[in-house]
Design an enzyme around this catalytic site. Structure first.
Site, PDB file in Angstrom:
ATOM      1  N   CYS A   2       0.871  -1.169   0.000  1.00 15.86           N
ATOM      2  CA  CYS A   2       0.000   0.000   0.000  1.00 15.86           C
ATOM      3  C   CYS A   2       0.906   1.215   0.000  1.00 15.86           C
ATOM      4  CB  CYS A   2      -0.857   0.057   1.259  1.00 15.86           C
ATOM      5  SG  CYS A   2      -1.929  -1.376   1.455  1.00 15.86           S
ATOM      6  N   ARG A  27       1.370   1.687  -6.029  1.00 19.05           N
ATOM      7  CA  ARG A  27       1.487   0.756  -4.910  1.00 19.05           C
ATOM      8  C   ARG A  27       0.139   0.126  -4.537  1.00 19.05           C
ATOM      9  NH1 ARG A  27       6.249   1.192  -2.212  1.00 19.05           N
ATOM     10  NH2 ARG A  27       5.349   0.222  -0.380  1.00 19.05           N
ATOM     11  N   TRP A  73      -3.650  -1.635  -1.293  1.00 14.47           N
ATOM     12  CA  TRP A  73      -3.564  -2.884  -2.053  1.00 14.47           C
ATOM     13  C   TRP A  73      -4.054  -3.924  -1.069  1.00 14.47           C
ATOM     14  CZ3 TRP A  73      -3.196  -4.625  -6.760  1.00 14.47           C
ATOM     15  CH2 TRP A  73      -2.846  -5.950  -6.957  1.00 14.47           C
ATOM     16  N   ASN A  99       0.839   0.587   6.033  1.00 16.21           N
ATOM     17  CA  ASN A  99       1.247  -0.311   4.950  1.00 16.21           C
ATOM     18  C   ASN A  99       1.982  -1.475   5.593  1.00 16.21           C
ATOM     19  OD1 ASN A  99       2.346  -1.535   2.640  1.00 16.21           O
ATOM     20  ND2 ASN A  99       4.112  -0.178   2.652  1.00 16.21           N
ATOM     21  N   GLY A 100       1.550  -2.708   5.295  1.00 18.05           N
ATOM     22  CA  GLY A 100       2.200  -3.872   5.887  1.00 18.05           C
ATOM     23  C   GLY A 100       1.143  -4.870   6.310  1.00 18.05           C
ATOM     24  N   GLU A 463       7.747 -20.703 -20.703  1.00 17.05           N
ATOM     25  CA  GLU A 463       7.595 -19.353 -20.144  1.00 17.05           C
ATOM     26  C   GLU A 463       8.708 -18.425 -20.645  1.00 17.05           C
ATOM     27  OE1 GLU A 463       5.313 -17.740 -18.880  1.00 17.05           O
ATOM     28  OE2 GLU A 463       6.246 -16.068 -17.839  1.00 17.05           O
ATOM     29  N   LYS A 467       7.901 -14.992 -22.687  1.00 17.38           N
ATOM     30  CA  LYS A 467       8.403 -13.654 -22.299  1.00 17.38           C
ATOM     31  C   LYS A 467       9.103 -13.000 -23.490  1.00 17.38           C
ATOM     32  CE  LYS A 467       6.540 -13.037 -19.533  1.00 17.38           C
ATOM     33  NZ  LYS A 467       5.682 -13.631 -18.573  1.00 17.38           N
ATOM     34  N   GLU A 470       6.520 -11.887 -26.247  1.00 15.11           N
ATOM     35  CA  GLU A 470       5.690 -10.767 -25.799  1.00 15.11           C
ATOM     36  C   GLU A 470       6.373  -9.417 -25.887  1.00 15.11           C
ATOM     37  OE1 GLU A 470       4.858 -12.120 -21.681  1.00 15.11           O
ATOM     38  OE2 GLU A 470       3.048 -10.945 -21.970  1.00 15.11           O
ATOM     39  N   HIS A 486      11.481 -35.209 -33.114  1.00 13.90           N
ATOM     40  CA  HIS A 486      10.239 -35.641 -33.754  1.00 13.90           C
ATOM     41  C   HIS A 486       9.701 -34.570 -34.702  1.00 13.90           C
ATOM     42  CE1 HIS A 486      10.226 -39.169 -31.241  1.00 13.90           C
ATOM     43  NE2 HIS A 486      10.431 -38.395 -30.182  1.00 13.90           N
ATOM     44  N   LYS A 585      -3.003  -5.967 -19.608  1.00 16.08           N
ATOM     45  CA  LYS A 585      -2.655  -6.616 -18.337  1.00 16.08           C
ATOM     46  C   LYS A 585      -3.752  -7.565 -17.869  1.00 16.08           C
ATOM     47  CE  LYS A 585       0.089  -7.260 -14.946  1.00 16.08           C
ATOM     48  NZ  LYS A 585       1.243  -8.081 -15.316  1.00 16.08           N
TER      49      LYS A 585
HETATM   50  C1  F6R Z   1       2.146 -13.028 -19.953  1.00 14.96           C
HETATM   51  C2  F6R Z   1       0.909 -12.694 -19.279  1.00 14.96           C
HETATM   52  C3  F6R Z   1      -0.329 -13.371 -19.716  1.00 14.96           C
HETATM   53  C4  F6R Z   1      -1.200 -13.729 -18.494  1.00 14.96           C
HETATM   54  C5  F6R Z   1      -2.564 -14.271 -18.968  1.00 14.96           C
HETATM   55  C6  F6R Z   1      -3.395 -14.704 -17.790  1.00 14.96           C
HETATM   56  O1  F6R Z   1       3.222 -12.308 -19.443  1.00 14.96           O
HETATM   57  O2  F6R Z   1       0.881 -11.877 -18.381  1.00 14.96           O
HETATM   58  O3  F6R Z   1      -0.064 -14.504 -20.472  1.00 14.96           O
HETATM   59  O4  F6R Z   1      -0.523 -14.686 -17.748  1.00 14.96           O
HETATM   60  O5  F6R Z   1      -3.243 -13.280 -19.676  1.00 14.96           O
HETATM   61  O6  F6R Z   1      -3.628 -13.650 -16.931  1.00 14.96           O
HETATM   62  P1  F6R Z   1      -4.078 -13.881 -15.454  1.00 14.96           P
HETATM   63  O7  F6R Z   1      -2.969 -14.540 -14.719  1.00 14.96           O
HETATM   64  O8  F6R Z   1      -4.383 -12.507 -14.931  1.00 14.96           O
HETATM   65  O9  F6R Z   1      -5.301 -14.750 -15.501  1.00 14.96           O
END
Ligand code: F6R
Length: 590
Positions: A2, A27, A73, A99-100, A463, A467, A470, A486, A585
């Site tokens: 927070c 935050r 948060w 915060n904490g 993964e 990354k 993306e 294969h 996001k």
């Molecule tokens: C990749 C990424 C996305 C999320 C996906 C699921 O860096 O952030 O692949 O992992 O959109 O999102 P959540 O976890 O919010 O359900």
């Protein structure tokens, strides 16, 4: 995570405080609140982002020259108005922002309730104003009452406290949550982070754990926890406000990767809660994970762990494909939903169907998000807000929850102890950044990348590749090491970068052979392995890890280097890693 602010001026404080707290919205943005002191405590607060709450209740229209503010948060209690800070004592003479996490708040709350205190929120924080009120009624001043209060607290805190009994000061304290002081001719400030005060002053004092502070208009007194005054140095900050918001890092993604060791520590502290949840599970003979993207990769690691450590049949289903698999669910299946946002539309839809048939558990970062309200059980990953679009620290926190879940289901104390060594090992990964920058420079013009791993470390290959795709827009594929022969081996040609994930363990020998096959076709090998592994001497690039990081825990460490590699390739290509094109996001459409 927070954000808190405290401020004393000669004139009306609210406009300055609200501008300051806006700078800490990174935050937390679940709720916002302000309290000032005149002849009484004045409070305005509400749930939602600062702009939304301000439009509704005009946060700056509140009198007083001394005030405190908070952005939340949520950790304990949903993001409602009642749970928004500041929180007041019963007599409304004391107001607190925090915060904490107060770990022993349940015991303290019970004691206070028995003494007649009435609580208005579900938060851990609310015990603090009630305790201060109690000590003030016993004849102590505000400073002493705050000191006596924090002696009772177990957990972490950065606090700011005001009271009508001493309307000329703010008392602050810190332990394991950040708190700084800003000093200026106009007045004095307390804040969780530098950006909050940069518009007012660049003169900053950094507080340490167990320090207590008394802020007055023309005086700042810093004390140890026995109230002995201590001398502190004033630092002049030369950051611009944008740099400051990112904690001095050029991008949120890099800041969030650097936060990973602490996020792992914070998430490990959820271990007792996870143990309690595990004890509540009904009988099940099958586990199903449902997730998307990075959360899907975390789930795959869960599958490997559960199958190998618990011998329970497990499968992982992409949330968007769930409807084609739902017919085999029954009341002996435990369905685990993994999502950092808790708002992913595909995952919500799958959960709504699954909960009618099976017991459901959600592993989520955002308190109060839709998924947390739908699932039977919820485990919170303690990553704090993640602003960069690419999931980094939330992924690590999901993995820690999964490992803890498996360790508690298996009652495996040894594994739990091993997990407590992860934060330090994660710090070692971050220290390799310079070396990773050199590798990034070398491969920034590559058109394709391959990531290869086996067993627990195959999902890390997926993964790592995700990354890279993306945030660098380079085509990348993750494969199980044994699968290339294969088909995909046909794509390997001279100079193509191949990242080989090769930790010590039972999968080592086979993975090593597979990597040799790839190397023989001219690939440029970037190998991640143990620093005592003499066999990986002769490769193009290597990232070497402490040999205690075996194949079982490597997913918690090796990915950090791969996140950094993608980040630095992105920066080399002059792409903004925080805002990759076409992505969001939170994916709230199916
Ligand atoms: C990749 C990424 C996305 C999320 C996906 C699921 O860096 O952030 O692949 O992992 O959109 O999102 P959540 O976890 O919010 O359900």
């Amino acid at each position: 995570m927070c954000g808190i602010v405290g401020c004393i001026l000669d004139n009306e404080v609210a406009p300055t405080i609200i501008e300051s707290i806006k700078k800490l919205e990174y935050r937390g943005y679940d709720s916002v609140g302000i309290a000032t002191v005149t002849d009484k405590i004045n409070v305005k607060k509400g749930s939602g982002k600062i702009k939304e709450v301000d439009d509704e209740i005009q946060l700056t229209e509140i009198d007083g020259n001394i005030g405190i503010a908070h952005v939340r948060w949520a950790t304990h209690g949903n993001p409602t108005r009642e749970n928004a800070h500041p929180h007041n004592s019963c007599d409304n003479k004391v107001s607190v922002v925090h915060n904490g996490i107060i770990e022993n708040y349940k015991e303290l709350k019970q004691e206070l309730q028995l003494e007649g205190h009435v609580f208005k929120s579900e938060t851990d924080t609310e015990v603090i104003p009630h305790l201060i009120e109690k000590y003030m009624k016993e004849g102590n001043n505000l400073l002493k009452s705050t000191q006596l209060t924090i002696k009772k607290l177990v957990g972490s805190y950065a606090l700011a406290v005001i009271s009508t009994e001493e309307p000329d000061k703010i008392i602050g304290a810190r332990k394991e949550s950040p708190l700084i002081v800003g000093v200026s001719d106009k007045g004095n400030f307390l804040a969780s982070d530098v950006p909050a005060i940069l518009n007012e002053t660049r003169q900053v004092i950094y507080l340490e754990d167990n320090e207590i502070i008394q802020l007055e208009k023309d005086k700042v007194t810093i004390m140890d926890n026995n109230l002995n005054p201590i001398e502190k140095e004033i630092t002049t900050i030369d950051w611009n406000p944008e740099m400051a918001e990112k904690g001095g890092y050029p991008h949120f993604m890099l800041k969030e990767i650097n936060e990973e060791p602490q996020v792992i520590r914070d998430t490990l502290s959820e271990s007792p809660k996870i143990k309690e949840i595990v004890s509540k599970f009904k009988n099940f003979n099958r586990i199903c994970f449902v997730a998307c993207g990075t959360s899907y990769h975390a789930s795959l690691i869960g599958e490997y762990l559960i199958e190998t450590q618990l011998h329970i049949p497990t499968e992982v289903i992409l949330a968007s494909e769930f409807e084609y698999f739902q017919n085999t669910l029954d009341n002996h299946t435990l369905v685990i939903f993994i999502t950092q946002s808790g708002e992913t539309a595909d995952t919500i839809q799958a959960l709504k169907t699954a909960k009618k048939i099976s017991e459901t558990l959600a592993i989520v970062n955002v308190v109060g998000s839709t998924i947390t309200r739908e699932a039977h059980h919820v485990i919170y990953t303690r990553a704090g807000p993640e602003i960069g679009v690419a999931a980094t620290k939330t992924y690590l926190s999901q993995l820690i929850c999964i490992y803890l879940l498996v360790a508690h289901l298996k009652e495996d104390e040894e594994l739990i102890q091993k997990l407590y060594s992860i934060p330090e090992l994660a710090e070692e990964s971050i220290k390799r950044e310079e070396q990773i920058i050199e590798i990034a420079k070398k491969y920034k013009t590559a058109k394709d990348f391959f990531y290869i791993g086996r067993g627990f470390n195959y999902p890390t290959a997926l993964e790592g590749a995700l990354k890279l795709k993306e945030i660098t827009y380079i085509h990348a594929e993750g494969y199980p090491a044994g699968e290339l022969k294969h088909g995909p081996l046909a794509l390997i040609e001279d100079g193509i970068p191949v990242v080989g994930i090769l930790p010590p363990g039972s999968s080592y020998a086979k993975t090593f052979n597979n990597l040799q096959e790839i190397r023989a076709r001219g690939a440029h090998m970037i190998i991640l392995g143990a620093d005592n592994d003499t066999q990986i001497d002769d490769v193009h690039d290597k990232l070497l890890f402490n040999p205690v990081v075996d194949e079982l825990i490597a997913p918690l460490i090796y990915i950090i280097d791969l996140q950094l590699l993608s980040y630095h390739i992105s920066v080399q290509k002059e792409i903004d890693p925080d805002k990759p094109k076409n992505l969001a996001k939170s994916v709230t459409v199916v």
